[in-house]
Each structure stands twice: as C-alpha cells, then as structure tokens.
Design a protein around this motif. Structure first.
Motif, PDB file in Angstrom:
ATOM      1  N   SER A 122       3.918  16.896  14.975  1.00 21.07           N
ATOM      2  CA  SER A 122       4.042  16.592  13.542  1.00 21.07           C
ATOM      3  C   SER A 122       2.807  15.832  13.062  1.00 21.07           C
ATOM      4  N   ALA A 123       2.260  14.986  13.934  1.00 31.19           N
ATOM      5  CA  ALA A 123       1.036  14.252  13.552  1.00 31.19           C
ATOM      6  C   ALA A 123      -0.114  15.232  13.342  1.00 31.19           C
ATOM      7  N   ILE A 124      -0.211  16.218  14.231  1.00 26.04           N
ATOM      8  CA  ILE A 124      -1.295  17.208  14.083  1.00 26.04           C
ATOM      9  C   ILE A 124      -1.070  18.049  12.833  1.00 26.04           C
ATOM     10  N   ARG A 125       0.189  18.493  12.649  1.00 21.98           N
ATOM     11  CA  ARG A 125       0.481  19.416  11.541  1.00 21.98           C
ATOM     12  C   ARG A 125       0.282  18.745  10.174  1.00 21.98           C
ATOM     13  N   ARG A 141       0.855  -1.193   0.000  1.00 22.56           N
ATOM     14  CA  ARG A 141       0.000   0.000   0.000  1.00 22.56           C
ATOM     15  C   ARG A 141       0.896   1.250   0.000  1.00 22.56           C
ATOM     16  N   PRO A 142       0.330   2.418  -0.280  1.00 21.95           N
ATOM     17  CA  PRO A 142       1.163   3.623  -0.316  1.00 21.95           C
ATOM     18  C   PRO A 142       1.771   3.951   1.054  1.00 21.95           C
ATOM     19  N   VAL A 143       2.993   4.505   1.026  1.00 27.66           N
ATOM     20  CA  VAL A 143       3.603   4.984   2.268  1.00 27.66           C
ATOM     21  C   VAL A 143       2.862   6.252   2.673  1.00 27.66           C
ATOM     22  N   ARG A 144       2.438   6.312   3.930  1.00 20.54           N
ATOM     23  CA  ARG A 144       1.752   7.531   4.376  1.00 20.54           C
ATOM     24  C   ARG A 144       2.649   8.375   5.280  1.00 20.54           C
ATOM     25  N   ALA A 145       3.387   7.697   6.153  1.00 16.68           N
ATOM     26  CA  ALA A 145       4.203   8.438   7.123  1.00 16.68           C
ATOM     27  C   ALA A 145       5.438   7.621   7.471  1.00 16.68           C
ATOM     28  N   PHE A 162      -1.068  15.564   9.529  1.00 18.02           N
ATOM     29  CA  PHE A 162      -2.164  14.587   9.359  1.00 18.02           C
ATOM     30  C   PHE A 162      -3.387  15.032  10.151  1.00 18.02           C
ATOM     31  N   ARG A 163      -3.695  16.312  10.029  1.00 17.56           N
ATOM     32  CA  ARG A 163      -4.761  16.921  10.829  1.00 17.56           C
ATOM     33  C   ARG A 163      -6.098  16.179  10.648  1.00 17.56           C
ATOM     34  N   GLU A 164      -6.299  15.630   9.450  1.00 16.79           N
ATOM     35  CA  GLU A 164      -7.583  14.982   9.157  1.00 16.79           C
ATOM     36  C   GLU A 164      -7.844  13.773  10.076  1.00 16.79           C
ATOM     37  N   ASP A 165      -6.795  13.214  10.678  1.00 17.46           N
ATOM     38  CA  ASP A 165      -6.985  12.060  11.563  1.00 17.46           C
ATOM     39  C   ASP A 165      -7.468  12.464  12.952  1.00 17.46           C
ATOM     40  N   PHE A 166      -7.472  13.768  13.233  1.00 18.01           N
ATOM     41  CA  PHE A 166      -7.847  14.219  14.572  1.00 18.01           C
ATOM     42  C   PHE A 166      -9.321  14.621  14.653  1.00 18.01           C
ATOM     43  N   ARG A 167     -10.121  14.108  13.712  1.00 20.68           N
ATOM     44  CA  ARG A 167     -11.564  14.370  13.760  1.00 20.68           C
ATOM     45  C   ARG A 167     -12.204  13.498  14.837  1.00 20.68           C
ATOM     46  N   PRO A 168     -13.311  13.981  15.405  1.00 17.60           N
ATOM     47  CA  PRO A 168     -14.031  13.127  16.367  1.00 17.60           C
ATOM     48  C   PRO A 168     -14.342  11.771  15.723  1.00 17.60           C
ATOM     49  N   ASP A 202      -0.882   3.545   4.399  1.00 15.75           N
ATOM     50  CA  ASP A 202      -2.011   4.467   4.516  1.00 15.75           C
ATOM     51  C   ASP A 202      -3.116   3.967   5.445  1.00 15.75           C
ATOM     52  N   THR A 203      -2.896   2.839   6.113  1.00 19.24           N
ATOM     53  CA  THR A 203      -3.895   2.396   7.092  1.00 19.24           C
ATOM     54  C   THR A 203      -3.590   2.932   8.496  1.00 19.24           C
ATOM     55  N   VAL A 204      -2.463   3.650   8.624  1.00 19.58           N
ATOM     56  CA  VAL A 204      -2.081   4.135   9.961  1.00 19.58           C
ATOM     57  C   VAL A 204      -3.043   5.235  10.425  1.00 19.58           C
ATOM     58  N   ASP A 205      -3.344   5.211  11.706  1.00 21.80           N
ATOM     59  CA  ASP A 205      -4.187   6.235  12.314  1.00 21.80           C
ATOM     60  C   ASP A 205      -3.247   7.159  13.099  1.00 21.80           C
ATOM     61  N   MET A 206      -3.016   8.348  12.570  1.00 22.60           N
ATOM     62  CA  MET A 206      -1.994   9.210  13.162  1.00 22.60           C
ATOM     63  C   MET A 206      -2.418   9.802  14.515  1.00 22.60           C
TER      64      MET A 206
END
Ligand SMILES: Cc1cc2nc3c(=O)[nH]c(=O)nc-3n(C[C@H](O)[C@H](O)[C@H](O)COP(=O)(O)O)c2cc1C
Ligand code: SF4
Length: 516
Positions: free
Chosen positions: A498-501, A374-378, A503-509, A420-424
């Motif tokens: 760095s995770a927030i900056r 799968r694609p490298v995400r981080a 991969f901000r989209e992962d910090f949704r409720p 890309d399955t990682v949850d940041m």
C-alpha cells in the motif's frame, strides 16, 4: 457524601492520575470537606485525561484534563458542587466525543468502580450470564451465531460458528482462552476493559464455557500490561468468592474456573496457535492448521480462543438478544466496533460505534485531524499488518468487506494517523523489519523474506536499479503473501504494497530526493 471519580486506567496514570487523587484527598482533608474518591477505568477520551468527575444532583460533572496543580483552584471554584472552571466539560456523556457513540462493549467503562460487584450488577452486569444459565448451551451458541458477532481480534471470523465447532466436538475437557495479548500498534481496548470493566470479560468467558461445555478458562494478557493484570487477578478472586466463578455458578449445575497468565512479550504469541504453545509453557511457534484449535487446541483439547472484545460483546447479546446486537452495523459487519484512534491525532482515544462510518468521518470528524495541525497524509488501519490508506480512500466504509475490497484490514480496530512529514518508504521498511524481528521462524517466506525485503527497500533508496528492485519487492511480497504459514508473513505485504501503491513518490533514491 460527595463522590469524586478519578480514573486509574494506565493512560490516566501515565498522565498523573495517582498524584491528582492524592492531592484531592489531601486538599479535602485540609479544608474539612467530606468526600469519597472512587477510582474508575477510563471513558476513552484520552485528550481529556486525567478526567475527574463529581457526583452532583444534576448528574456527574466532568473536569479534564486536570492535574495536581489544578486541585486548590478546583476547590476554590466549588467543583464539589459542579462549579464553573476552565476545564469543566459538563456532563461527560454529553461531550461531543462521547455523545455520538453507541457503547455496548464499553457501556460501563470509566463509570463504575471496576472491582465493585454491586456497581457492575447495578449497570446490567451478570444479566447475560443469568439468561445463559436459563437457556442452556445450545441456545447460547444459537444466540451468538444469530447476532452476527465476528471475532474482534483481527480475522473477523464468525464467533457463533467457532463456538458450535467446539460445542459439537466431544472431549473429556475443553477450554476457553481469552486472547488479551493486544499486540497491534495503536490498540488499547482490551487493556481498557481489563482495567475498567473486568467482570464483563469474566461474564463473557463464563457464558462461552457454558455454551461449549468447558469448565476452565485462561486469559493470556500482554506482558506490558501490569495494571490490567493486577486488576483482572483481583476481579477473578472477587468473582470466585461471590459464586460467579467456581463449581456452581450462581448455584447452577455449571462449573467454570479462570486463570490469568501473563504473556511472553512476543507479537507472535498473539497468534492463536503460538499463544497455545506459550500457555503450555513452550516457546510460541505457530502450529499448522488443521487441526483447528476448536477441535484440538490447548493441551490437545477442544479450545475456543477469542479476543477480549469478542467475549465482552457476548453478555450484551445474551441479555438484550441477538437481534438487538445485530441491529447495529453495516452489511455483514454486525454490532459495534470499539475503534481506537491513535498516532498523530488531535482527539485520540476509544470510540465505540456501529460499523459503517467512513474512514474520513473517523479521522477528520471524530479524531479532529492531526495533533501537529499539519495535513493528514496516511493512516494505518488494523495494526502493523494493516494497509496504509491515503486521503483518496477516506470514503472507504469502516466494515470488514469494504476494507478487504481496498486491500485493507480492520484488524483489532486500531487506526494510527500520520501527517505529511511521514516518510512512507521508511514505514514500508519498518514493516519488513518488524516482521523480521517478530517472525517465529517456522517458515521461509517470512523468516528470510522479511530480511530480504529490508535489503531490497534499502537498495531502492540507495538508487541501485530502483525500478528493477521495486519489481523484485512486489514479487517478494507475493511470495510472502501466498507462501507464509500465518498472517504475520502473509499480511506484512499489505503495508508494504500500500505504501508503494499510494505513496510511490517516497520510493525515490534518497540522493535524488535530497537534491530536489
Ligand atoms: C501475528 C498475529 C498476531 C495476532 N495478535 C493477536 C492479538 O494480539 N490479539 C488477538 O485477539 N488476536 C490476535 N491475532 C489473531 C488470533 O490469531 C485469532 O484470530 C484471534 O485470537 C481469534 O479471536 P477472535 O475470533 O475473537 O478474533 C493475531 C494473529 C496473528 C497472525
Ligand atoms: S509467517 Fe512468520 S510468524 Fe507465521 S509461521 Fe511463518 S515464520 Fe512464523
């Protein structure tokens, strides 16, 4: 007699190398074929382990990965004379993973019998020590300074300057301590050296001892490294009996003795002052600096603490000269770095090269992308306190300054790849949790802040005033960054921020994310 090389590095053992060696010996006996099995360290291409090699008139020919189930067919294929076989890789040094490397620190690893002094000497071993004895303490320290070598344990502090501080401090006793605690996630280079080329570490520490005027050294080895501990303890004994350690090193007027201590199993005991407490028999708690260990370290005496890789670089610096070593690298990052590529990666292992490749060249080119396909995400660089890099930063050059400029850290050279399955958000929470578990407890921002950090991330993910709580998390990270006594509490904000900056989209409720 044909010699077959089978690694006994812990990674190869985990993949069945002992069973494989026994099967080869049994099969050879049954077939009446004379051969000798030599156990080596690993060349670091873990995706090829167990990688066996056979000595032929054309040079060593490798077969890997192979298992005990392959042995009969390997014999049938004539592997003892380099015969064709599906897993035949040809000459290992010509394999793409090894060919592009500049092996200075790992020059012998995976090639020699780690406990053979003659193997070690035949591959340039002890030449640095001999030159060190000839030129004496001041010139040793000057040479190490000129090489531009920086500490490979994490902080990247210039090794020569540290040595000069201890050399210039007068005391009745001084110590050399090797930090082999190797706590960073995804790192294994120290272990590989202790298992695969232990005399190199003994040589580096002895040169340091002569350089700063210390006659005693300790190696503090990670508690989870039983194989490394055993091999290194044997190596000390062999070196002592042969006069490479003891009261008169190589017949000179210099004395140096060495002791191995197994660690306490705590991440914080890799921090140099905690390590000293632990070596002194106390619970590992960070000491305030000053005083620097180079002034007042182990048992209150001037002490040099260096990582395994820093010390193992020293024999090359002495043998081939500071300019030779400084000739590799980029900018102020001189020499080579044994990069350890791990996690969800296709070609995992150790890759030694001069500083200066880009992160993308390392992850996509050398590592071959993810193991899952799968694609490298981080990628997390520099251990649990290092930042997460997104693909957008893959043009970052692998050197100390370039990484600092991107709020990153080279650390001990570890790179852990995620697809890309990682949850940041989970990774950010894990960073805080790790800090809470491993904190020595001495200072409030780290001890309390890490627990509060977990709680705040939980609130964000539960949808409790997420924007406000992210702002609070950023504030908390700044408090930890600037208010912690050591780099555990001080650096944990880097993976979190760095995770927030990036991969901000992962910090949704979570409820919202699940509904989408
Ligand atoms: C929490 C923490 C853990 C550390 N763990 C290690 C370790 O496992 N190995 C290591 O060599 N340095 C580690 N360090 C860095 C050491 O404190 C120190 O900088 C290093 O041993 C100095 O050697 P060097 O100059 O050769 O890098 C750690 C630092 C911190 C703050
Ligand atoms: S930052 Fe954490 S580990 Fe470091 S001294 Fe403070 S409490 Fe101890």
């Amino acid at each position: 007699m044909t010699r077959i090389f089978v690694p006994k590095d812990a990674a190869a053992l985990a993949l069945g190398a002992n069973k494989l060696a026994a099967k080869i010996a049994g099969e050879a006996k049954a077939r009446g074929q004379a051969m000798e099995i030599v156990r080596t360290g690993s060349r670091g291409a873990f995706f090829l382990e167990p990688l066996i090699e056979v000595e032929t008139p054309q040079g060593r020919i490798g077969y890997g990965p192979v298992s005990a189930a392959d042995v009969a067919s390997l014999f049938d294929a004539g592997f003892l004379s380099g015969g064709a076989y599906p897993q035949r890789i040809g000459k290992p040094e010509e394999h793409p993973f090894l060919k592009g490397q500049t092996r200075l620190t790992f020059a012998r690893c995976g090639i020699i019998d780690p406990l053979s002094l003659s193997d070690y000497a035949a591959q340039d071993g002890f030449r640095g020590l001999k030159r060190a004895i000839e030129i004496g303490p001041q010139a040793i320290v000057a040479e190490v300074t000129k090489s531009g070598l920086r500490g490979r344990g994490g902080a990247g502090f210039p090794t020569g300057i540290k040595w000069k501080t201890a050399a210039d401090t007068s005391a009745d006793r001084k110590y050399v301590v090797c930090n082999a605690d190797e706590g960073d996630s995804g790192t294994f280079a120290d272990r590989m050296i202790m298992e695969g080329d232990p005399f190199a570490l003994i040589e580096g520490m002895t040169i340091c001892g002569i350089g700063i005027g210390a006659t005693k050294g300790y190696v503090y080895c990670r508690s989870e490294y039983p194989h490394a501990g055993r091999t290194f303890a044997e190596a000390i004994q062999i070196a002592l009996e042969a006069g490479y350690l003891g009261p008169k090193i190589l017949g000179s007027g210099y004395a140096f003795e060495l002791e191995l201590r197994m660690g306490a199993g705590a991440y914080i005991c890799g921090e140099e002052t905690s390590l000293l407490d632990s070596l002194e028999g106390k619970r590992g708690i960070v000491r305030a600096k000053p005083p620097l260990p180079a002034h007042k370290g182990l048992f209150g005496k001037p002490t040099i603490i260096n990582n395994v890789l820093s010390l193992v670089a020293v024999p090359t610096v002495l043998d081939r000269g500071a300019e030779f070593y400084a000739g590799f690298g980029f900018g102020r990052s001189r020499g080579t770095m044994p990069i350890q590529i791990a996690g969800n990666v296709r070609y995992g292992g150790l890759y030694e090269t001069g500083f200066g490749l880009t992160l993308g060249e390392i992850v996509d080119g050398i590592g071959g992308g993810t193991y899952s396909g799968r694609p490298v995400r981080a990628v997390q660089c520099g251990g649990p306190l290092g930042a997460y890099f997104p693909r957008a930063l893959f043009d970052t050059r692998y050197d100390y300054e370039a990484f600092t400029a991107k709020d990153g850290l080279l650390g001990h050279g570890g790179i852990v790849v995620f697809d890309d399955t990682v949850d940041m958000a989970k990774m950010a929470r894990f960073a805080m949790e790790f800090c809470a578990v491993e904190s020595c407890g001495k200072c409030t921002p780290c001890r309390i802040g890490s627990v509060r950090g977990m709680e705040v991330i939980d609130r964000v993910l539960e949808g409790v005033r997420p924007a406000e709580n992210i702002a609070l998390l950023e504030d908390l990270c700044n408090t930890m960054k600037f208010g912690s006594l050591c780099a555990l509490g001080g650096f944990v904000p880097f993976p979190v921020m760095s995770a927030i900056r990036h991969f901000r989209e992962d910090f949704r409720p979570r409820a919202l994310a699940a509904a989408e």
